[in-house]
Scaffold this active site. Structure first.
Site, mmCIF file in Angstrom:
data_model
loop_
_atom_site.group_PDB
_atom_site.id
_atom_site.type_symbol
_atom_site.label_atom_id
_atom_site.label_comp_id
_atom_site.label_asym_id
_atom_site.label_seq_id
_atom_site.Cartn_x
_atom_site.Cartn_y
_atom_site.Cartn_z
ATOM 1 N N HIS A 82 29.640 35.261 21.637
ATOM 2 C CA HIS A 82 30.132 33.964 21.180
ATOM 3 C C HIS A 82 31.597 33.763 21.592
ATOM 4 O O HIS A 82 31.982 32.694 22.057
ATOM 5 C CB HIS A 82 29.959 33.878 19.656
ATOM 6 C CG HIS A 82 30.379 32.569 19.075
ATOM 7 N ND1 HIS A 82 30.897 32.458 17.815
ATOM 8 C CD2 HIS A 82 30.367 31.315 19.584
ATOM 9 C CE1 HIS A 82 31.177 31.191 17.574
ATOM 10 N NE2 HIS A 82 30.869 30.471 18.631
ATOM 11 N N GLU A 85 31.785 32.906 25.147
ATOM 12 C CA GLU A 85 31.418 31.488 25.339
ATOM 13 C C GLU A 85 32.641 30.588 25.122
ATOM 14 O O GLU A 85 32.888 29.649 25.868
ATOM 15 C CB GLU A 85 30.290 31.121 24.369
ATOM 16 C CG GLU A 85 29.910 29.655 24.358
ATOM 17 C CD GLU A 85 29.830 29.077 22.950
ATOM 18 O OE1 GLU A 85 30.638 28.186 22.640
ATOM 19 O OE2 GLU A 85 28.966 29.542 22.165
ATOM 20 N N HIS A 86 33.430 30.876 24.080
ATOM 21 C CA HIS A 86 34.628 30.064 23.812
ATOM 22 C C HIS A 86 35.700 30.260 24.884
ATOM 23 O O HIS A 86 36.350 29.320 25.303
ATOM 24 C CB HIS A 86 35.226 30.428 22.455
ATOM 25 C CG HIS A 86 34.607 29.686 21.324
ATOM 26 N ND1 HIS A 86 35.293 28.765 20.582
ATOM 27 C CD2 HIS A 86 33.352 29.717 20.816
ATOM 28 C CE1 HIS A 86 34.490 28.261 19.653
ATOM 29 N NE2 HIS A 86 33.302 28.827 19.773
ATOM 30 N N GLU A 176 35.051 28.405 12.736
ATOM 31 C CA GLU A 176 33.623 28.083 12.848
ATOM 32 C C GLU A 176 32.843 28.930 11.842
ATOM 33 O O GLU A 176 31.961 28.445 11.136
ATOM 34 C CB GLU A 176 33.167 28.382 14.274
ATOM 35 C CG GLU A 176 31.795 27.836 14.602
ATOM 36 C CD GLU A 176 31.409 28.083 16.063
ATOM 37 O OE1 GLU A 176 32.308 28.313 16.898
ATOM 38 O OE2 GLU A 176 30.211 28.047 16.354
HETATM 39 ZN ZN LIG Z 1 31.509 28.444 18.769
#
Ligand SMILES: [Zn+2]
Length: 1090
Positions: A82, A85-86, A176
């Site tokens: 994750h 991905e950022h 998040e």
């Molecule tokens: Zn995210």
């Protein structure tokens, strides 16, 4: 870099293809109305690409699905996939500016997103499909897709993982995660994962937090940036990527662009990710019952069965046969029986894949009533009796055929979706081992009846092969354990032997031992048989519907579909009555009435739903709202039953009690939602003349009885004015017949026109400056929230509309970049137009751990910086923004429902301005930078004396943020050397904010950290934790804490804090009501003969 090449030109019907590009197929099974063309190719680096040429699309799009996700995270660094991905978006070698990609998209009507799943990471964007000269795109005249593709490709070629953006992005990941902490969906899913086999990656915590991705690894001496780069190097390879590109350009042009930009993505020939060695649930984790305490007041019974690996079973999809029957709600079903006992409010069943190589899971989820919770054991027994029934009844081919027929019809008439949804979805489907010809149809269609395979899958549903979770805030009353990542309280134990025995008995029961009500469903009478569409080519689709009936009782709008040609229709009725919103009590009674109607129709309408025909009975802003939509063949049959049920509804006490209890919880739970989803209702309430907020409705509910609802129903249906819209594959005569059916069934008296409800918004005079505050109900929620709203003017004024929309377009990207990316105020940062019933405004919403008054100062600081951004904006950028907005405003509807929705919003608002988009565009085109500066400085700039503002503050009950000052006080008591002190200060900040303000967890984390990481002698720990507790009590007073300060006063006005809402509303004038854009007689097409 790939060598530059000339675009390929088709010769002799075959495209001239670079020898390195392999054509996989150019035939895909498509819906019958699909006007796109498709081609699947494989590049020299084994990247597989689906190219889509869509001659009609407004938006071009691309999506890349990479076959790696949270299952590949290292055990000691949850959230790696994750985080990558950022971070991937943070600059590339070719485009080193970190927000270059977003700026480019924003300037070309674009948007982007990404998500990380268990075994894949998906990146996607969309962008205007036509070049700025508005001509058809080609190789020589490319659309913005070309530039977007090249920027996008670089993420997979040479990303920089810019070091200075690392902390900020990890903060974004952290917020998040914080946003999800109070969400039961996330909590319960993680609980299931945390209780699974620790050797299978299903147990991972996938979001990650600042603690797991930075604080802890760094305390071990790990350089986290290197780790992320290593992860990328290890798992990102062209042969595991699937790309889908959709544009207006011909396939050959798209292909050459893809070759140019993506051939250089490195192929490391990595093996496919499969996990065959371990299963998610071993014997040890099965046969258990878990009791979990939710945040919301909900009651659920969740059963999970390890199932077959479905990866290769796409032709039969045996789980769909089972979920069709187990999830059925018609007569004879599990749901019909447990509902008749007053035990359940809902049931769903279905299988979902875990990962290639592992069994899928078959879930049954039942929403329980209070009685159902007491009888949960009985409910599980009913399920196993039904499974015994299915085992006894051989798999029925006619049931499969019915499902298959419906699936074929649905696929045949499938309409387009938004471009990026399509590319994102299909790129992930491309990871499946489907024949490439079936990429579009593979998941939708059923192809083969296989009784043996169905039986085999049914064999998985056994008492010795399942686990269950009972979700409730009351039972058992004590919870021994706490889930590690979300803090969900739970207990878990083996299912008691006597209960298990009863389940075994139920699962082995014979016909005469079973509940007699259970049986397999009857043939579905709602399956559409007439699917003809009379297609008449039209040059330009009609922009507006016509009025085909207009009298004191009813006004019917009608449009025959002239764009989509599907055998479907939508019928909407608004029953206008001043009663519904006259008081909060009436609103609640109306709501209960609609809930009871839907409850009564549940069994009957289930078959219709399976056959693609839906209905809704609810409230709109002027009264009752009825909608029936789907395949038009049997639409009148369902409509008639809905109307009869409304008219003849008998309010039974047993059902009323259940529905009222459910609504009580729904109101309570609404207030436990994320703050940002609640805040708009309060702004709406404070800016309109008549509205009720949930607090008012909640207060009325306890006193309302079944008799009261029954009486009210007669009044409500007794007198009204009805406005209808019939749109789709129906003729004018059909529209009139349906109108007659409504009239003759409900038989209402005419509501005189003078009594039709008028909606008015409040007018905020120049210089208005208001604040309204509310303390949030959820005691554990740590997030504050602000909606900062500026009043602009009349909604019907196209100048006002154009300028506000353009402001939105211009402000959007810098606002996000400043307030979210740079300042990291919170995960939710939003700016946009906010329209009331008759007025137009602009708003910001931020949800954050920082207080609302602090957020307001940040919004105003940002707005002050906007003047400069506007002033220094180049003419090209300004024109790009205008163009971008125009493209968005003129976007064509993609399917029938979307067009119905647009027309209905004009009908229901009573502006009847079907050409609003074109009028807006006419106003946008001539706007200059000077116009916008003037507008901005007058209506928006914080120092403008004319600015009119309302800010809604939501105050979280949980502690406010830990400050640096507090931390350093604490570190001082530990008497560490300066290097350790600095390290400790950073670590503690992250560690303590990650604890989610749970004091016990904080202290526990603190102790562990001090003891094991900082090696603080044990005798100092107690003093340190005491010091910590002491610091907490001072929260809010210490330096650096943003106190609940006064709102900013930059334009010389001081904000009035609204204490008395009635007094506040009484002090403002209300607007005029909506005025039709044209005289309605211009739309009339009345026929003498009916
Ligand atoms: Zn995210």
């Amino acid at each position: 870099m790939a060598a530059a090449r000339t675009p390929s030109v088709p010769t002799a019907g075959k495209p001239l293809r670079e020898s390195s590009v392999e054509l996989v197929t150019d035939y895909l099974e498509t819906p019958s109305l699909d006007d796109r063309s498709y081609r699947v190719v494989r590049l020299s680096n084994k990247l597989e690409v689906l190219l889509v040429h869509d001659p009609q699309t407004d938006k071009a799009s691309a999506a890349m699905d990479v076959n790696v996700g949270a299952f590949s995270d290292e055990d000691d660094m949850p959230g790696m996939a994750h985080a990558v991905e950022h971070l991937l978006f943070m600059g590339t070698k070719k485009y080193p500016v970190e927000n270059e990609y977003h700026q480019y998209l924003s300037a070309h009507s674009g948007t982007s997103n990404a998500y990380t799943a268990s075994t894949s990471t998906n990146y996607h964007f969309e962008v205007s499909a036509k070049p700025s000269n508005d001509e058809e795109p080609s190789a020589a005249n490319p659309s913005p897709l070309l530039g977007a593709l090249d920027r996008f490709a670089q993420f997979f070629v040479e990303p920089l993982f810019l070091a200075n953006t690392l902390d900020r992005e990890l903060q974004a990941v952290d917020s998040e995660n914080k946003k999800n902490l109070q969400s039961d969906q996330w909590r319960l899913h993680q609980l299931e994962k945390s209780m699974s086999n620790p050797k299978h990656p299903f147990c991972h915590f996938s979001t990650g937090s600042f603690e797991t991705l930075k604080t802890i690894p760094e305390s071990r001496g790990v350089n986290v940036r290197d780790k992320f780069i290593e992860f990328y190097e290890k798992h990102y390879s062209a042969n595991l990527m699937k790309l889908c590109v959709l544009g207006r350009e011909p396939l050959d042009v798209l292909e050459s662009w893809v070759v140019d930009s993506f051939s250089v993505v490195r192929n490391k020939d990595l093996p496919l990710n499969v996990w065959p060695e371990e299963v998610p649930f071993t014997k040890e984790q099965l046969g258990v019952q878990c009791f979990a305490k939710p945040v919301m007041d909900s009651r659920e019974l969740n059963l999970t069965f390890p199932f077959l690996d479905m990866e290769l079973l796409y032709e039969v999809q045996p789980s769909r046969y089972l979920s069709h029957l187990i999830g059925h709600e018609g007569p004879g079903s599990i749901m019909a029986y447990i509902k008749s006992k007053g035990w359940a409010n809902g049931l769903s069943a279905g299988a979902w894949p875990v990962c290639p190589g592992s069994p899928s899971m078959f879930d049954v989820q039942i929403r329980l009533t209070e009685e159902g919770l007491k009888n949960y054991k009985e409910v599980v027994k009913v399920l196993f009796q039904y499974i015994a029934l299915l085992r006894e009844t051989e798999p029925q081919e006619w049931i499969f055929d019915e499902m298959k027929g419906m699936a074929d019809v649905d696929f045949k008439f499938k309409q387009k979706t938004q471009s990026y949804r399509f590319t994102s979805k299909i790129s992930s489907v491309m990871q499946k081992p489907l024949p490439r010809e079936w990429l579009l149809s593979g998941n939708s269609k059923l192809r083969k009846f296989d009784a043996k395979l169905i039986k085999e899958s049914l064999d998985c549903l056994r008492p010795d092969n399942f686990k269950m979770t009972i979700v409730s805030r009351d039972v058992p009353g004590t919870w021994e354990k706490k889930e590690k990542w979300y803090g969900t309280e739970y207990t878990v134990e083996k299912i008691p032997a006597d209960f298990m025995e009863e389940l075994e008995e139920a699962a082995a029961s014979s016909a005469n031992e079973r509940i007699t009500n259970l049986h397999i469903p009857h043939k579905n009478q709602f399956i559409p048989t007439k699917l003809e569409v009379e297609k008449k080519e039209v040059k330009v689709p009609a922009p507006a519907p016509h009025i085909v009936r207009n009298d004191p009782l009813v006004r019917t709008w009608y449009k025959k579909d002239d764009t989509f040609w599907v055998p479907k229709a939508n019928l909407i009725v608004s029953c206008k009555s001043p009663l519904v919103y006259a008081t909060a009590e009436n609103t609640v009674k109306s709501r209960l009435f609609t809930d009871l109607v839907r409850d009564a129709l549940e069994e009957y309408s289930y078959d219709a739903e399976l056959a693609g025909l839906q209905y809704s009975v609810s409230l709109d802003s002027r009264g009752l709202f009825i909608e029936v939509s789907g395949y038009n063949d049997k639409l009148p049959v369902l409509l008639e039953q809905v109307l009869i049920t409304m008219r003849d509804l008998e309010v039974r006490t047993d059902r009323f009690t259940i529905i009222k209890e459910r609504l009580t919880r729904a109101y309570r739970n609404w207030e436990l939602q994320s703050p940002w989803t609640q805040i708009g209702d309060y702004t709406g309430w404070l800016t309109s003349e008549h509205d009720h907020v949930i607090d008012e409705l909640e207060a009325e509910l306890p006193a309302i009885t079944a008799e009261a609802v029954s009486r009210f129903r007669k009044e409500l249906l007794g007198q009204m004015h009805m406005e209808l819209y019939v749109h789709g594959n129906l003729y004018k005569e059909d529209a009139l017949k349906l109108t007659d059916m409504i009239e003759s069934t409900l038989k209402p008296r005419v509501l005189p026109k003078v009594q039709w409800p008028i909606q008015r918004s409040l007018i905020f005079p120049p210089g208005s400056n208001y604040v309204w505050k509310k303390t949030l109900k959820d005691p554990a929620n740590v997030n504050h929230c602000i909606e900062y709203w500026l009043y602009i003017g009349d909604k019907a004024d196209h100048q006002i509309r154009a300028k506000t929309m353009l402001l939105d377009q211009i402000i959007h990207e810098p606002c996000f970049d400043q307030l979210r990316t740079k300042e990291q105020l919170g995960y939710i940062v939003y700016s946009g137009v906010r329209a009331g019933a008759t007025t137009y405004g602009f708003r910001f919403i931020i949800q954050s751990e920082k207080t609302a008054s602090y957020l307001e100062t940040r919004i105003e600081a940002f707005l002050e910086s906007m003047t400069k951004i506007l002033e220094t904006m180049s003419d090209t950028d300004f024109e790009n923004n205008k163009r971008s907005l125009i493209v968005k405003r003129l976007e064509k509807p993609k399917h029938l429902d979307q067009e119905t929705g647009r027309h209905w919003s004009q009908i229901h608002s009573e502006y009847y301005d079907f050409e609003a988009a074109n009028k807006d565009v006419d106003q946008i085109k001539p706007l200059t930078k000077a116009d916008m500066l003037e507008f901005f400085n007058h209506y928006v700039h914080p120092s403008s004396p004319a600015r009119a503002k309302l800010a809604v503050y939501f105050v979280a009950q949980a502690k406010s943020d830990v400050t640096t000052k507090q931390i350093s006080e604490l570190v001082k008591t530990l008497q560490l050397d300066s290097v350790s002190s600095a390290q400790a200060a950073t670590d503690l900040q992250a560690r303590l904010s990650a604890a989610g303000h749970d004091e016990e967890k904080e202290i526990e984390g603190l102790t562990t950290y001090l003891l094991h990481e900082l090696k603080v002698p044990e005798n100092k720990i107690e003093a340190a934790t005491e010091a910590w507790k002491g610091l907490h009590t001072q929260t809010g007073e210490a330096n650096g804490v943003v106190k609940d300060a006064e709102p900013p006063t930059s334009n010389g006005t001081t904000a009035t804090v609204i204490e008395d809402v009635r007094g506040f509303k009484a002090g403002l004038a209300a607007s005029a009501g909506a005025k039709p854009a044209k005289d309605l007689s211009e739309y009339e097409e009345l026929d003498a003969k009916l």
